[in-house]
Design an enzyme around this catalytic site. Sequence first.
Site, mmCIF file in Angstrom:
data_model
loop_
_atom_site.group_PDB
_atom_site.id
_atom_site.type_symbol
_atom_site.label_atom_id
_atom_site.label_comp_id
_atom_site.label_asym_id
_atom_site.label_seq_id
_atom_site.Cartn_x
_atom_site.Cartn_y
_atom_site.Cartn_z
ATOM 1 N N HIS A 204 66.176 19.610 -64.525
ATOM 2 C CA HIS A 204 65.794 19.810 -65.934
ATOM 3 C C HIS A 204 64.707 18.865 -66.420
ATOM 4 O O HIS A 204 64.199 19.038 -67.521
ATOM 5 C CB HIS A 204 67.015 19.667 -66.856
HETATM 6 C C1 UD1 Z 1 66.954 15.885 -73.146
HETATM 7 C C2 UD1 Z 1 66.481 14.446 -72.964
HETATM 8 C C3 UD1 Z 1 66.605 14.057 -71.493
HETATM 9 C C4 UD1 Z 1 68.008 14.298 -70.982
HETATM 10 C C5 UD1 Z 1 68.443 15.730 -71.292
HETATM 11 C C6 UD1 Z 1 69.886 15.877 -70.921
HETATM 12 C C7 UD1 Z 1 64.663 13.800 -74.497
HETATM 13 C C8 UD1 Z 1 63.214 13.529 -74.623
HETATM 14 N N1 UD1 Z 1 65.069 14.331 -73.330
HETATM 15 O O1 UD1 Z 1 66.096 16.720 -72.417
HETATM 16 O O2 UD1 Z 1 66.310 12.669 -71.367
HETATM 17 O O3 UD1 Z 1 68.016 14.083 -69.592
HETATM 18 O O4 UD1 Z 1 68.297 15.995 -72.689
HETATM 19 O O5 UD1 Z 1 70.235 17.195 -70.708
HETATM 20 O O6 UD1 Z 1 65.405 13.546 -75.410
HETATM 21 N N2 UD1 Z 1 67.739 24.062 -75.238
HETATM 22 C C9 UD1 Z 1 68.553 25.125 -75.512
HETATM 23 N N3 UD1 Z 1 69.812 24.858 -75.954
HETATM 24 C C10 UD1 Z 1 70.303 23.619 -76.152
HETATM 25 C C11 UD1 Z 1 69.453 22.538 -75.886
HETATM 26 C C12 UD1 Z 1 68.168 22.774 -75.438
HETATM 27 O O7 UD1 Z 1 68.165 26.275 -75.357
HETATM 28 O O8 UD1 Z 1 71.471 23.461 -76.545
HETATM 29 C C13 UD1 Z 1 66.373 24.339 -74.719
HETATM 30 C C14 UD1 Z 1 65.329 24.485 -75.830
HETATM 31 O O9 UD1 Z 1 64.450 25.468 -75.420
HETATM 32 C C15 UD1 Z 1 64.635 23.134 -75.803
HETATM 33 C C16 UD1 Z 1 64.728 22.724 -74.342
HETATM 34 O O10 UD1 Z 1 65.971 23.236 -73.899
HETATM 35 O O11 UD1 Z 1 63.315 23.201 -76.243
HETATM 36 C C17 UD1 Z 1 64.688 21.232 -74.122
HETATM 37 O O12 UD1 Z 1 65.667 20.577 -74.898
HETATM 38 P P1 UD1 Z 1 65.451 19.064 -75.395
HETATM 39 O O13 UD1 Z 1 66.683 18.564 -76.027
HETATM 40 O O14 UD1 Z 1 64.193 18.952 -76.174
HETATM 41 O O15 UD1 Z 1 65.192 18.265 -74.070
HETATM 42 P P2 UD1 Z 1 66.007 18.262 -72.701
HETATM 43 O O16 UD1 Z 1 65.131 18.818 -71.645
HETATM 44 O O17 UD1 Z 1 67.338 18.857 -72.909
HETATM 45 N N1 UDP Z 2 76.727 18.121 -66.478
HETATM 46 C C1 UDP Z 2 77.714 19.009 -66.926
HETATM 47 N N2 UDP Z 2 77.504 20.339 -66.762
HETATM 48 C C2 UDP Z 2 76.390 20.849 -66.171
HETATM 49 C C3 UDP Z 2 75.403 19.938 -65.715
HETATM 50 C C4 UDP Z 2 75.602 18.586 -65.905
HETATM 51 O O1 UDP Z 2 78.744 18.577 -67.449
HETATM 52 O O2 UDP Z 2 76.278 22.066 -66.058
HETATM 53 C C5 UDP Z 2 76.938 16.685 -66.690
HETATM 54 C C6 UDP Z 2 76.809 15.831 -65.449
HETATM 55 O O3 UDP Z 2 78.018 15.835 -64.724
HETATM 56 C C7 UDP Z 2 76.466 14.474 -66.046
HETATM 57 C C8 UDP Z 2 75.630 14.841 -67.246
HETATM 58 O O4 UDP Z 2 75.904 16.199 -67.537
HETATM 59 O O5 UDP Z 2 77.631 13.812 -66.496
HETATM 60 C C9 UDP Z 2 74.180 14.650 -66.931
HETATM 61 O O6 UDP Z 2 73.415 15.203 -67.940
HETATM 62 P P1 UDP Z 2 71.928 15.713 -67.714
HETATM 63 O O7 UDP Z 2 71.689 15.928 -66.267
HETATM 64 O O8 UDP Z 2 71.740 16.834 -68.645
HETATM 65 O O9 UDP Z 2 71.075 14.486 -68.279
HETATM 66 P P2 UDP Z 2 70.606 13.092 -67.657
HETATM 67 O O10 UDP Z 2 71.793 12.397 -67.114
HETATM 68 O O11 UDP Z 2 69.554 13.378 -66.637
HETATM 69 O O12 UDP Z 2 69.995 12.399 -68.826
#
Ligand code: UD1
Ligand code: UDP
Length: 352
Positions: A204
């Site tokens: 992601h």
């Molecule tokens: C964010 C964090 C990242 C973290 C990740 C965990 C920042 C800059 N990034 O990235 O550090 O590793 O969360 O998962 O804060 N979206 C949905 N539904 C949701 C959430 C997101 O559809 O419930 C989609 C939207 O299109 C959105 C995109 O995902 O634009 C990205 O979501 P966003 O929260 O901006 O960043 P992440 O990639 O999730």
């Molecule tokens: N995770 C989860 N369900 C999923 C994918 C990830 O519960 O389908 C959990 C994973 O076990 C870990 C956390 O989400 O505890 C990690 O989050 P993510 O990879 O979104 O973000 P990051 O840690 O890179 O910031």
Amino acid sequence: MKIVSVVGARPQFIKAAAVSRVLRAKPGLQEILVHTGQHYDENMSDIFFRQLDIPQPDYNLEVGSGSHAYQTGMMLKGIEDVLLKEKPDHTLVYGDTNSTVAGALAATKLHIPVAHVEAGLRSFNRLMPEEINRIVTDRISDILFAPTLTAINNLKNEGLEKNTVFSGDVMYDSVLFYREMVVSGGKKYMTAGLPASYFLATIHRAENTDNPENLRNIFLAFSQIGQAVVLPVHPRTARLLKTEVSIPANVIIIDPVGYLEMLWLTMNAEKVLTDSGGLQKEAYFLGRQCITVRTETEWVETLHDNWNIVTGQDPDKILEAVRSAKPQASQRQDFGTGSSAGIIAETLLRLR
Ligand code: UD1
Ligand code: UDP
């Protein structure tokens, strides 16, 4: 004592689960939980509150998705309103997302002390939005809870040691706490319809999703693994899979799963392929070799004995790591003892 905790993204719910449980058991300590709404899909948000027994947020700012500036700006305003109303003694922020930096900035401008959980992590790659969030948050926080000695050193190198406390990693607390539930649950947390033997993958990070060549290379490597690859897909990646890559026959895409299902998937995987910060550590804690499809890792303690192999996005390097021998040596105790939440709560109470 009143603490406002700010969460918003999936990994923060998992971190807050460990800390909130301990905070709320302390007499005289009141926690107000603010959800920024950064993540909002049922399986990116509500499922964790339900499954991990996290109290319902006192405030949900429902900021949703958007550009970095939009998202952070909207959060700043919403968090400021809450802080002005609640007047807490401390604000607690977690990790390195936009919700983290917004919480820290809103609080410090109101002269409310900020405590940062998972402080001191550095990739030394400022192209990552998370790296900017970490640097800013650490610089303006009053208490820095560092999960590892590497994090302590990073903070020392930036002249921030005065505010630093070694807490260990709250995600280790969560793994220890919930692992028992998953083990004793038998097949309860098994995702139905998957093959018995599989590699587990998650992708992601912006460096992979926003760069079609990197994404294609990762999927090219997946296609050559010769076994099933189960991929619970982050919504950010799901959108791109429709346009940027064709999904290889051996890759099984599933919706994001709950934390307990994810622990089950990790415990039972051949190996883990990921760009997630949290999953790299969980693979290590649960004894699964990890292949990190990024150019660096903040979690350098996981690298010994090939427990975690950083490959970047080169398909040959990824496949070489997939075929490498599994680690024989044991994991080390570099992430604390599983009582990080207790250390955080005690430290905050002492500062009352
Ligand atoms: C964010 C964090 C990242 C973290 C990740 C965990 C920042 C800059 N990034 O990235 O550090 O590793 O969360 O998962 O804060 N979206 C949905 N539904 C949701 C959430 C997101 O559809 O419930 C989609 C939207 O299109 C959105 C995109 O995902 O634009 C990205 O979501 P966003 O929260 O901006 O960043 P992440 O990639 O999730
Ligand atoms: N995770 C989860 N369900 C999923 C994918 C990830 O519960 O389908 C959990 C994973 O076990 C870990 C956390 O989400 O505890 C990690 O989050 P993510 O990879 O979104 O973000 P990051 O840690 O890179 O910031």
